[in-house]
Design a protein around this motif. Structure first.
Motif, PDB file in Angstrom:
ATOM      1  N   LEU A  26     -17.150  30.956  40.275  1.00  0.00           N
ATOM      2  CA  LEU A  26     -16.454  30.661  39.034  1.00  0.00           C
ATOM      3  C   LEU A  26     -15.186  31.505  38.956  1.00  0.00           C
ATOM      4  O   LEU A  26     -15.194  32.682  39.315  1.00  0.00           O
ATOM      5  CB  LEU A  26     -17.351  30.980  37.835  1.00  0.00           C
ATOM      6  N   ASP A  27     -14.120  30.908  38.464  1.00  0.00           N
ATOM      7  CA  ASP A  27     -12.839  31.589  38.318  1.00  0.00           C
ATOM      8  C   ASP A  27     -12.834  32.353  36.995  1.00  0.00           C
ATOM      9  O   ASP A  27     -12.738  31.754  35.923  1.00  0.00           O
ATOM     10  CB  ASP A  27     -11.703  30.573  38.366  1.00  0.00           C
ATOM     11  N   THR A  28     -12.941  33.658  37.051  1.00  0.00           N
ATOM     12  CA  THR A  28     -13.026  34.484  35.847  1.00  0.00           C
ATOM     13  C   THR A  28     -11.693  34.590  35.107  1.00  0.00           C
ATOM     14  O   THR A  28     -11.657  35.060  33.972  1.00  0.00           O
ATOM     15  CB  THR A  28     -13.521  35.901  36.181  1.00  0.00           C
ATOM     16  N   SER A  29     -10.603  34.142  35.711  1.00  0.00           N
ATOM     17  CA  SER A  29      -9.293  34.236  35.061  1.00  0.00           C
ATOM     18  C   SER A  29      -9.036  33.088  34.085  1.00  0.00           C
ATOM     19  O   SER A  29      -8.095  33.135  33.308  1.00  0.00           O
ATOM     20  CB  SER A  29      -8.175  34.285  36.109  1.00  0.00           C
ATOM     21  N   VAL A  30      -9.877  32.038  34.134  1.00  0.00           N
ATOM     22  CA  VAL A  30      -9.739  30.897  33.218  1.00  0.00           C
ATOM     23  C   VAL A  30     -10.762  31.071  32.104  1.00  0.00           C
ATOM     24  O   VAL A  30     -11.969  31.062  32.353  1.00  0.00           O
ATOM     25  CB  VAL A  30      -9.958  29.560  33.957  1.00  0.00           C
ATOM     26  N   ARG A  31     -10.293  31.230  30.880  1.00  0.00           N
ATOM     27  CA  ARG A  31     -11.153  31.569  29.737  1.00  0.00           C
ATOM     28  C   ARG A  31     -12.225  30.518  29.445  1.00  0.00           C
ATOM     29  O   ARG A  31     -13.388  30.830  29.226  1.00  0.00           O
ATOM     30  CB  ARG A  31     -10.276  31.789  28.516  1.00  0.00           C
ATOM     31  N   LYS A  32     -11.867  29.243  29.445  1.00  0.00           N
ATOM     32  CA  LYS A  32     -12.811  28.155  29.155  1.00  0.00           C
ATOM     33  C   LYS A  32     -12.576  27.061  30.192  1.00  0.00           C
ATOM     34  O   LYS A  32     -11.442  26.633  30.394  1.00  0.00           O
ATOM     35  CB  LYS A  32     -12.557  27.620  27.739  1.00  0.00           C
ATOM     36  N   GLN A  33     -13.613  26.604  30.845  1.00  0.00           N
ATOM     37  CA  GLN A  33     -13.457  25.585  31.887  1.00  0.00           C
ATOM     38  C   GLN A  33     -14.629  24.614  31.871  1.00  0.00           C
ATOM     39  O   GLN A  33     -15.757  24.994  31.619  1.00  0.00           O
ATOM     40  CB  GLN A  33     -13.309  26.239  33.259  1.00  0.00           C
ATOM     41  N   THR A  34     -14.312  23.353  32.130  1.00  0.00           N
ATOM     42  CA  THR A  34     -15.316  22.298  32.271  1.00  0.00           C
ATOM     43  C   THR A  34     -14.899  21.431  33.442  1.00  0.00           C
ATOM     44  O   THR A  34     -13.747  21.011  33.522  1.00  0.00           O
ATOM     45  CB  THR A  34     -15.410  21.430  30.998  1.00  0.00           C
ATOM     46  N   TYR A  35     -15.799  21.208  34.365  1.00  0.00           N
ATOM     47  CA  TYR A  35     -15.494  20.367  35.522  1.00  0.00           C
ATOM     48  C   TYR A  35     -16.790  19.819  36.112  1.00  0.00           C
ATOM     49  O   TYR A  35     -17.875  20.210  35.711  1.00  0.00           O
ATOM     50  CB  TYR A  35     -14.683  21.136  36.560  1.00  0.00           C
ATOM     51  N   VAL A  36     -16.654  18.917  37.070  1.00  0.00           N
ATOM     52  CA  VAL A  36     -17.808  18.291  37.726  1.00  0.00           C
ATOM     53  C   VAL A  36     -17.886  18.794  39.159  1.00  0.00           C
ATOM     54  O   VAL A  36     -16.884  18.827  39.877  1.00  0.00           O
ATOM     55  CB  VAL A  36     -17.685  16.748  37.713  1.00  0.00           C
ATOM     56  N   GLU A  37     -19.087  19.176  39.554  1.00  0.00           N
ATOM     57  CA  GLU A  37     -19.344  19.686  40.904  1.00  0.00           C
ATOM     58  C   GLU A  37     -20.625  19.029  41.397  1.00  0.00           C
ATOM     59  O   GLU A  37     -21.592  18.901  40.638  1.00  0.00           O
ATOM     60  CB  GLU A  37     -19.505  21.201  40.839  1.00  0.00           C
ATOM     61  N   ASP A  38     -20.666  18.616  42.658  1.00  0.00           N
ATOM     62  CA  ASP A  38     -21.888  18.031  43.223  1.00  0.00           C
ATOM     63  C   ASP A  38     -22.860  19.132  43.624  1.00  0.00           C
ATOM     64  O   ASP A  38     -22.457  20.174  44.154  1.00  0.00           O
ATOM     65  CB  ASP A  38     -21.569  17.182  44.452  1.00  0.00           C
ATOM     66  N   CYS A  39     -24.156  18.887  43.387  1.00  0.00           N
ATOM     67  CA  CYS A  39     -25.195  19.818  43.834  1.00  0.00           C
ATOM     68  C   CYS A  39     -25.164  19.892  45.351  1.00  0.00           C
ATOM     69  O   CYS A  39     -25.100  18.859  46.029  1.00  0.00           O
ATOM     70  CB  CYS A  39     -26.573  19.337  43.363  1.00  0.00           C
ATOM     71  N   GLU A  40     -25.222  21.110  45.886  1.00  0.00           N
ATOM     72  CA  GLU A  40     -25.182  21.269  47.342  1.00  0.00           C
ATOM     73  C   GLU A  40     -26.489  20.863  48.015  1.00  0.00           C
ATOM     74  O   GLU A  40     -26.537  20.699  49.229  1.00  0.00           O
ATOM     75  CB  GLU A  40     -24.821  22.711  47.711  1.00  0.00           C
ATOM     76  N   VAL A  41     -27.551  20.634  47.229  1.00  0.00           N
ATOM     77  CA  VAL A  41     -28.844  20.227  47.786  1.00  0.00           C
ATOM     78  C   VAL A  41     -29.035  18.714  47.684  1.00  0.00           C
ATOM     79  O   VAL A  41     -29.263  18.037  48.674  1.00  0.00           O
ATOM     80  CB  VAL A  41     -30.010  20.974  47.089  1.00  0.00           C
ATOM     81  N   CYS A  42     -28.925  18.166  46.446  1.00  0.00           N
ATOM     82  CA  CYS A  42     -29.232  16.742  46.250  1.00  0.00           C
ATOM     83  C   CYS A  42     -27.984  15.863  46.072  1.00  0.00           C
ATOM     84  O   CYS A  42     -28.094  14.653  45.970  1.00  0.00           O
ATOM     85  CB  CYS A  42     -30.168  16.562  45.057  1.00  0.00           C
ATOM     86  N   CYS A  43     -26.813  16.468  46.008  1.00  0.00           N
ATOM     87  CA  CYS A  43     -25.513  15.771  45.933  1.00  0.00           C
ATOM     88  C   CYS A  43     -25.250  15.033  44.614  1.00  0.00           C
ATOM     89  O   CYS A  43     -24.277  14.295  44.518  1.00  0.00           O
ATOM     90  CB  CYS A  43     -25.319  14.830  47.107  1.00  0.00           C
ATOM     91  N   ASN A  44     -26.077  15.224  43.599  1.00  0.00           N
ATOM     92  CA  ASN A  44     -25.820  14.606  42.299  1.00  0.00           C
ATOM     93  C   ASN A  44     -24.736  15.379  41.553  1.00  0.00           C
ATOM     94  O   ASN A  44     -24.629  16.598  41.696  1.00  0.00           O
ATOM     95  CB  ASN A  44     -27.099  14.562  41.463  1.00  0.00           C
ATOM     96  N   PRO A  45     -23.940  14.692  40.727  1.00  0.00           N
ATOM     97  CA  PRO A  45     -22.859  15.368  40.000  1.00  0.00           C
ATOM     98  C   PRO A  45     -23.382  16.144  38.791  1.00  0.00           C
ATOM     99  O   PRO A  45     -24.199  15.651  38.024  1.00  0.00           O
ATOM    100  CB  PRO A  45     -21.968  14.209  39.553  1.00  0.00           C
ATOM    101  N   ILE A  46     -22.889  17.377  38.655  1.00  0.00           N
ATOM    102  CA  ILE A  46     -23.285  18.260  37.567  1.00  0.00           C
ATOM    103  C   ILE A  46     -22.034  18.617  36.777  1.00  0.00           C
ATOM    104  O   ILE A  46     -21.018  19.002  37.350  1.00  0.00           O
ATOM    105  CB  ILE A  46     -23.914  19.563  38.104  1.00  0.00           C
ATOM    106  N   GLU A  47     -22.106  18.481  35.454  1.00  0.00           N
ATOM    107  CA  GLU A  47     -20.998  18.923  34.612  1.00  0.00           C
ATOM    108  C   GLU A  47     -21.201  20.402  34.305  1.00  0.00           C
ATOM    109  O   GLU A  47     -22.214  20.796  33.731  1.00  0.00           O
ATOM    110  CB  GLU A  47     -20.933  18.135  33.314  1.00  0.00           C
ATOM    111  N   ILE A  48     -20.237  21.199  34.711  1.00  0.00           N
ATOM    112  CA  ILE A  48     -20.283  22.643  34.545  1.00  0.00           C
ATOM    113  C   ILE A  48     -19.349  23.043  33.411  1.00  0.00           C
ATOM    114  O   ILE A  48     -18.195  22.624  33.382  1.00  0.00           O
ATOM    115  CB  ILE A  48     -19.822  23.360  35.830  1.00  0.00           C
ATOM    116  N   THR A  49     -19.844  23.847  32.491  1.00  0.00           N
ATOM    117  CA  THR A  49     -19.014  24.439  31.441  1.00  0.00           C
ATOM    118  C   THR A  49     -19.223  25.944  31.516  1.00  0.00           C
ATOM    119  O   THR A  49     -20.364  26.414  31.520  1.00  0.00           O
ATOM    120  CB  THR A  49     -19.427  23.933  30.045  1.00  0.00           C
TER     121      THR A  49
END
Length: 60
Positions: free
Chosen positions: A19-42
């Protein structure tokens, strides 16, 4: 950057993410490295410290 460990909301495996600690608030989509499903990260930071983290399924 900070490494953060959490459980995938699909397969429940523990995964890690940088996670980039220099960005105060962030939301993005990242695929799980195990099952490849998309996860929304906040993530939220104050003074470089993680204050909020949420990983949720994306309804498809």
């Amino acid at each position: 950057m900070e490494e953060h460990f959490f459980q995938c909301p699909y397969c429940w495996e523990e995964i890690s993410m940088l996670l980039d600690t220099s960005v105060r608030k962030q939301t993005y989509v990242e695929d799980c490295e195990v099952c490849c499903n998309p996860i929304e990260i906040t993530a939220g930071f104050e003074d470089g410290e993680l204050t909020e983290f949420n990983a949720q399924e994306i309804g498809q």
